[in-house]
Design a protein around this motif. Structure first.
Motif, short mmCIF file in Angstrom:
data_model
loop_
_atom_site.label_atom_id
_atom_site.label_comp_id
_atom_site.label_asym_id
_atom_site.label_seq_id
_atom_site.Cartn_x
_atom_site.Cartn_y
_atom_site.Cartn_z
N ARG B 561 -12.56 -7.16 13.41
CA ARG B 561 -12.84 -8.00 12.25
C ARG B 561 -12.00 -7.57 11.06
NH1 ARG B 561 -17.56 -11.18 11.88
NH2 ARG B 561 -17.08 -11.44 9.69
N ILE B 562 -11.95 -6.26 10.83
CA ILE B 562 -11.22 -5.77 9.66
C ILE B 562 -9.73 -6.04 9.82
CG2 ILE B 562 -10.55 -3.69 8.40
CD1 ILE B 562 -13.36 -2.61 9.10
N VAL B 563 -9.19 -5.65 10.99
CA VAL B 563 -7.73 -5.73 11.15
C VAL B 563 -7.27 -7.18 11.24
CG1 VAL B 563 -5.83 -5.18 12.68
CG2 VAL B 563 -7.55 -3.46 12.16
N ASN B 564 -8.02 -8.01 11.99
CA ASN B 564 -7.61 -9.41 12.09
C ASN B 564 -7.85 -10.16 10.79
OD1 ASN B 564 -6.88 -8.98 14.70
ND2 ASN B 564 -8.84 -9.63 15.54
N GLY B 565 -8.86 -9.70 10.05
CA GLY B 565 -9.13 -10.37 8.78
C GLY B 565 -8.16 -9.98 7.68
N ALA B 566 -7.47 -8.85 7.89
CA ALA B 566 -6.64 -8.32 6.81
C ALA B 566 -5.55 -9.28 6.34
CB ALA B 566 -6.03 -6.98 7.22
N PRO B 567 -4.81 -9.93 7.27
CA PRO B 567 -3.77 -10.84 6.76
C PRO B 567 -4.34 -11.95 5.89
CG PRO B 567 -3.46 -10.41 9.09
CD PRO B 567 -4.78 -9.81 8.73
N GLY B 568 -5.47 -12.55 6.34
CA GLY B 568 -6.08 -13.61 5.55
C GLY B 568 -6.54 -13.12 4.19
N LYS B 569 -7.21 -11.95 4.21
CA LYS B 569 -7.71 -11.38 2.96
C LYS B 569 -6.57 -11.07 2.00
CE LYS B 569 -12.29 -10.44 3.56
NZ LYS B 569 -12.39 -10.99 4.90
N SER B 570 -5.50 -10.48 2.55
CA SER B 570 -4.42 -10.10 1.64
C SER B 570 -3.68 -11.35 1.16
CB SER B 570 -3.47 -9.12 2.31
OG SER B 570 -2.93 -9.67 3.46
N ALA B 571 -3.63 -12.38 2.00
CA ALA B 571 -3.00 -13.62 1.55
C ALA B 571 -3.80 -14.23 0.40
CB ALA B 571 -2.89 -14.61 2.70
N ALA B 572 -5.13 -14.20 0.53
CA ALA B 572 -5.97 -14.75 -0.52
C ALA B 572 -5.80 -13.92 -1.80
CB ALA B 572 -7.44 -14.74 -0.08
N PHE B 573 -5.75 -12.60 -1.62
CA PHE B 573 -5.56 -11.72 -2.77
C PHE B 573 -4.22 -11.99 -3.45
CE2 PHE B 573 -4.14 -7.59 -4.48
CZ PHE B 573 -5.17 -7.37 -5.39
N ALA B 574 -3.17 -12.15 -2.60
CA ALA B 574 -1.84 -12.37 -3.15
C ALA B 574 -1.79 -13.71 -3.87
CB ALA B 574 -0.80 -12.33 -2.04
N VAL B 576 -4.04 -15.06 -5.56
CA VAL B 576 -4.60 -14.90 -6.90
C VAL B 576 -3.69 -14.05 -7.78
CG1 VAL B 576 -6.53 -13.99 -8.22
CG2 VAL B 576 -6.94 -15.18 -6.06
N MET B 577 -3.23 -12.94 -7.22
CA MET B 577 -2.47 -11.99 -8.03
C MET B 577 -1.02 -12.41 -8.23
SD MET B 577 -4.66 -9.93 -8.92
CE MET B 577 -3.66 -8.71 -9.76
N GLN B 578 -0.48 -13.15 -7.27
CA GLN B 578 0.93 -13.54 -7.38
C GLN B 578 1.06 -15.04 -7.24
OE1 GLN B 578 2.99 -11.30 -4.40
NE2 GLN B 578 2.59 -9.37 -5.43
N PRO B 579 0.69 -15.79 -8.27
CA PRO B 579 0.70 -17.25 -8.14
C PRO B 579 2.10 -17.82 -7.99
CG PRO B 579 0.23 -16.58 -10.38
CD PRO B 579 0.25 -15.34 -9.58
N GLY B 580 3.14 -17.10 -8.40
CA GLY B 580 4.48 -17.61 -8.18
C GLY B 580 5.31 -17.73 -9.45
N PRO B 581 4.94 -18.62 -10.38
CA PRO B 581 5.77 -18.76 -11.58
C PRO B 581 5.88 -17.44 -12.34
CG PRO B 581 4.14 -20.50 -11.48
CD PRO B 581 3.81 -19.55 -10.39
N VAL B 582 6.99 -17.25 -13.00
CA VAL B 582 7.25 -15.98 -13.66
C VAL B 582 6.34 -15.79 -14.87
CG1 VAL B 582 9.06 -14.58 -14.68
CG2 VAL B 582 9.63 -16.24 -12.94
#
Lengths: 139, 789
Positions: B561-574, B576-582
């Motif tokens: 659960r943790i390892v397979n969930g990690a890509p999704g979780k980090s994508a969601a985190f990214a 929020v944290m890295q929306p794209g525009p400068v």
């Protein structure tokens, strides 16, 4: 020691530079970065200057007058270098900050040139200088 | 050659040989395996050189300065414990590499395989001989990394990639905990050297009384447990069975999984004799021993059975090393050390046998096997000897150490009293019963019974001698150590135990020592084990049913659960944290500047605006500064690029004038030159970029940006006003040095020039490099366009 007017001027340059880098036009952003680096250079140099200080160039009049400053640590007697004896007067403005700034000026030229060419290439590829537009085109 | 050199060479030889292995492969072609075997043999000889001196109680020690400023040296320490591990690692290494010659198909990437095996062997040797704990950590993580590569040797099999990733994630992150524990230990003792701590009794007393004692212990034990697949960390070992079988025999039975046990033994003198040690180490050991023994039942993969048996056997050692009281800190040390050696022999042998069986039958599923004794009688005999040794049947070596396990359990229980007096020996016997059952399963399932030919190839036969000799050699060792334990005990176990207990140890191990309680326990184990074996399939079926009904009740489930969930979780985190525009990043950075710059300034400065402001300036200065501000405003207000560029170069030229009255002639000159160049470049570029885009500032955007920029401006102003008002600097300026020395040392009268080209010449070199890189970058950017056309 410095005049307040200079500080106000530097602060205004910072404010204007900040406003400029928040723009959507890439060229304006580069101009903003230039203004910011001017402001920073001025800030650093102004910290080393003081009223009545001389340019850091030694003339023949200054030769051969030891100031009594100690430059080597002597931990046994609790001396942590440099030790400036009482009454030593600052004659020159700080040369170190000037040397730092000189390097900074040249490097900011290099960076600005690089940024400008980057803008030019982006314009060639995407046909616009609008940052948000470029982002949309990417995908 | 002195012994320190020998040990150092033994550690680095495998690395060096791995380095030149590709060149050797050009000459040796498919026989490259013998090259690796010879390397392991040389390492064994070098380690063995130290045996006589260590048996006499003289440890090998030495160091070479490495990072002296941080107190980190490359230092090696060879006591009985290290030597025993060194012998096991290089000795089993020889057998494994020889066996691989036949096991690995000639079509495999042999160069990579042997290179990684050699590097693993070197890391393992480096780990056990390290005296400096930072060095130990480095070798420790190297074993994790090489193990990762070896488990994932078949890169295109998803299961082997999964197993490799799992082992790396678990063992390497355990290693991080261990490093933290080492650092805590360093805070307490002030040294990174284990040998120094071990030889200093008062330091050990300090550690035991220190408030961070438990903290350090728990952190280090997490690392050890992760490496040795103990407690909840066991889950990586069964999946690591995807590795080629010789790798499993080497890493997952005899060496790498024992690294955690080694660590526990190494820190035993520092931490033992406390309740925490007994509860944590023995507790972990006993629980793992029972759980893994029980879980072995439902395994149908022959290597899977061996994996679970390894976990539970390692747990025996954990439990025994954990037996401690204040008076008798090392009750189970000798027994654990002996079992460690025995386990290395019989378990490596079992893995090699499993490799032979899988090689010949082309399957690892035990339910498809049976009756192989007729096809491969020699393998059958070797496998049975090793499995019976694991079950604890006399006169094999497993019997001896199993007896010692029971004895030390009895003693520990007796010393503790209360219900534990019976519970600890009972747990030990139960562990023994499980072991007995799965050991018998290994023999019975593969070799005995009827042949189920529908699943098996028609013609099965004994393997060639190359694959048969290594396990046979180990089986002979199993018998010899069982019949004549005194040799191994004198030369290996006693020095090793002495290295742990820090005093001379004399052991009397013999096959027959009367009708003791331990012997009674062994007999009970055999009877109960046979009884349990009759129910083996029923229990396995029950386990399967429970597993199907409650899939979430497993550690693997949580891991996945943790390892397979990690890509999704980090994508969601990214997202929020890295929306794209400068722009959001810039805003965040500026806000950070406000928070980090303004708040401390407010705290330090007594008033925001100092009282004595100096507006008394000559009029030409005032005009100059006013013009700068005007020009800067122009850059922001003027819409056309050309106008804005002229405004910004006006700012630059005006600033060069300011530099003049700030007494900086060099800067003024540089600024003028640079500004000229800058203006030319800028004009050239905007010639090529027609102004098509006009940003429409909405009222809200304008308001927000004005707010941010004025906040930045005000913060700078407050900082500047207060800074020039003389917040006392904690250090004297180093500028005096340059002022004083530029004539005497550099013969230069212009201090700024002297600093740039003489005192700080390397900085200027760096500056030139930056210019060159920027130039190259510009060139390539322009060129990339013409290429693509």
């Amino acid at each position: 020691m410095n005049n307040t007017l200079l500080s106000v001027c530097i602060a205004l340059l910072f404010a204007i530079g900040t406003f400029m880098i928040l723009r959507r036009d890439m060229i304006k952003v580069v101009i903003g970065i230039t203004v910011l680096s001017h402001a920073t250079n001025l800030l650093i140099v102004s910290t080393g200057a003081f009223l009545g200080g001389r340019a850091p160039i030694i003339t023949s009049d200054d030769a051969g007058s030891p100031s009594g400053i100690i430059f080597t640590d002597d931990l046994a007697s609790g001396i942590l270098a440099p030790v400036i004896p009482e009454g030593t007067e600052m004659v020159f403005v700080d040369p170190l900050v000037q040397a730092l700034t000189l390097t900074a000026i040249v490097i900011s030229l290099a960076i600005t040139a690089f940024l400008l060419i980057l803008c030019y290439r982006i314009y060639q590829e995407h046909g616009t200088t609008d940052v948000s537009e470029i982002r949309r085109l990417k995908g | 050659m002195d012994l320190f050199t020998a040990i150092t060479l033994a550690v680095f030889l495998p690395f060096i040989m791995a380095g030149i292995l590709p060149a050797a492969e050009k000459v040796l072609k498919n026989r490259i395996g013998w090259y690796a075997t010879a390397t392991a043999f040389l390492s064994l000889l070098l380690v063995a050189l130290a045996v006589p001196s260590v048996v006499n109680g003289e440890n090998v020690q030495g160091s070479v300065a490495w990072l002296p400023s941080l107190g980190i040296e490359m230092s090696f320490y060879g006591d009985g414990l290290s030597i025993m591990f060194g012998l096991i690692v290089s000795g089993i290494g020889i057998l494994i590499m020889a066996y691989s010659n036949e096991y690995m198909s000639k079509r495999e990437d042999l160069s990579r395989y042997y290179r990684q095996l050699l590097m693993f062997m070197g890391s393992m040797l480096g780990m056990v001989f390290s005296s400096n704990i930072i060095q130990l950590f480095i070798f420790w993580e190297l074993t994790s990394i090489t193990s990762f590569m070896l488990i994932g040797y078949w890169r295109n099999r998803p299961m082997s990639v999964y197993g490799a990733t799992k082992s790396l994630l678990i063992t390497a992150s355990g290693g991080i905990f261990m490093l933290a524990g080492f650092l805590v230990l360093n805070i307490i003792t002030g040294t990174f050297d284990i040998a120094t701590v071990l030889q200093n009794e008062s330091m050990i007393e300090t550690i035991k009384g220190h408030e961070f004692f438990l903290f350090a212990l728990v952190l280090i034990l997490i690392g050890a447990a992760a490496k040795s697949a103990q407690g909840p960390f066991y889950i990586w070992l069964p999946n690591a069975m995807e590795a080629p079988t010789p790798v499993s025999a080497f890493l997952h039975s005899a060496t790498m999984v024992k690294a955690g046990i080694y660590l526990v033994a190494r820190i035993h003198p520092i931490f033992s004799g406390t309740d925490a040690w007994f509860i944590l180490v023995s507790g972990l050991g006993i629980i793992t021993m029972l759980a893994a023994g029980f879980l072995a039942f439902r395994q149908t993969d022959i290597k899977g059975i061996l994996a679970y048996s390894t976990i539970s056997q390692l747990a025996y050692m954990m439990a025994m090393y954990g037996y401690t009281t204040y008076q008798y800190p090392g009750i189970g040390v000798a027994a654990a050390t002996f079992h460690l050696l025995n386990h290395a022999t019989f378990k490596a042998c079992l893995f090699l046998v499993a490799g032979i069986v899988a090689h010949e039958t082309a399957t690892r599923d035990i339910t498809k096997m049976g009756g192989l004794r007729k096809d491969m009688p020699v393998t059958f005999i070797i496998g049975s000897i090793a499995a019976l040794a694991m079950a604890g049947v006399p006169p094999l070596n497993g019997f001896l150490s199993k007896e010692m396990f029971y004895e030390s359990s009895l003693e520990m229980g007796h010393l503790l009293g209360g219900p534990l007096e019976y519970l600890i020996p009972a747990a030990a016997v139960l562990g023994g019963v499980f072991t007995f059952a799965y050991s018998i399963r290994f023999i019975d399932g593969i070799f005995l019974g009827k042949r189920r030919s529908e699943h098996l190839p028609k013609h099965m036969h004994e393997p060639s001698l190359i694959m048969l000799v290594p396990p046979a050699f180990l089986a002979v060792l199993v018998i010899l150590i069982g019949l004549f334990p005194s040799v191994a005990v004198h030369y290996i176990i006693e020095p090793a135990a002495a290295g742990i207990l820090l005093q001379e140890v004399h052991l009397h191990v013999s096959l027959w020592h009367g009708f003791t309680t331990a012997l009674m326990m062994t007999i009970i184990t055999f009877i109960a084990g046979i009884a349990l074996y009759t129910k083996y399939d029923t229990i396995a079926a029950w386990q399967d049913r429970m597993n199907a009904r409650y899939p979430w009740f497993s550690i693997n489930y949580a891991y996945d659960r943790i390892v397979n969930g990690a890509p999704g979780k980090s994508a969601a985190f990214a997202a929020v944290m890295q929306p794209g525009p400068v722009k959001p990043y810039l805003v965040a950075l500026l806000l950070l500047f406000l928070v980090l710059g303004a708040i401390p300034a407010m705290l330090v400065a007594t008033t925001l605006v100092p009282a004595d402001l100096n507006f008394n300036v000559p009029p030409y200065e005032g005009i100059l500064l006013g013009l700068i501000v005007l020009a800067a405003l122009g850059t922001a207000i003027l819409r056309k690029y050309l106008h804005a560029v002229i405004a910004v170069s006006a700012v630059g030229y005006l600033i060069s004038l300011v530099f003049i009255y700030l007494q900086a002639p060099d800067l003024a000159m540089t600024q003028i030159l640079v500004e000229t160049l800058f203006t030319i470049i800028f004009l050239l570029v905007i010639l090529k970029i027609p102004q098509t885009f006009r940003e429409n500032l909405t009222r809200s955007v304008l308001a927000r940006d004005l707010l941010i920029s004025s906040a930045v401006g005000i913060t700078v102003l407050v900082l500047l006003l207060n800074a020039t008002q003389g917040i006392a600097s904690p250090f004297e300026s180093i500028s005096y040095y340059f002022i004083e020395n530029s004539v005497p040392l550099a013969r230069g009268h212009n201090m700024v020039n002297v600093i740039l080209v003489d005192f700080r010449g390397y900085d200027t070199l760096g500056e030139i490099v930056v210019l060159c890189l920027a130039g190259l970058g510009v060139y390539n950017l322009i060129k990339s366009r013409s290429d693509s056309k």
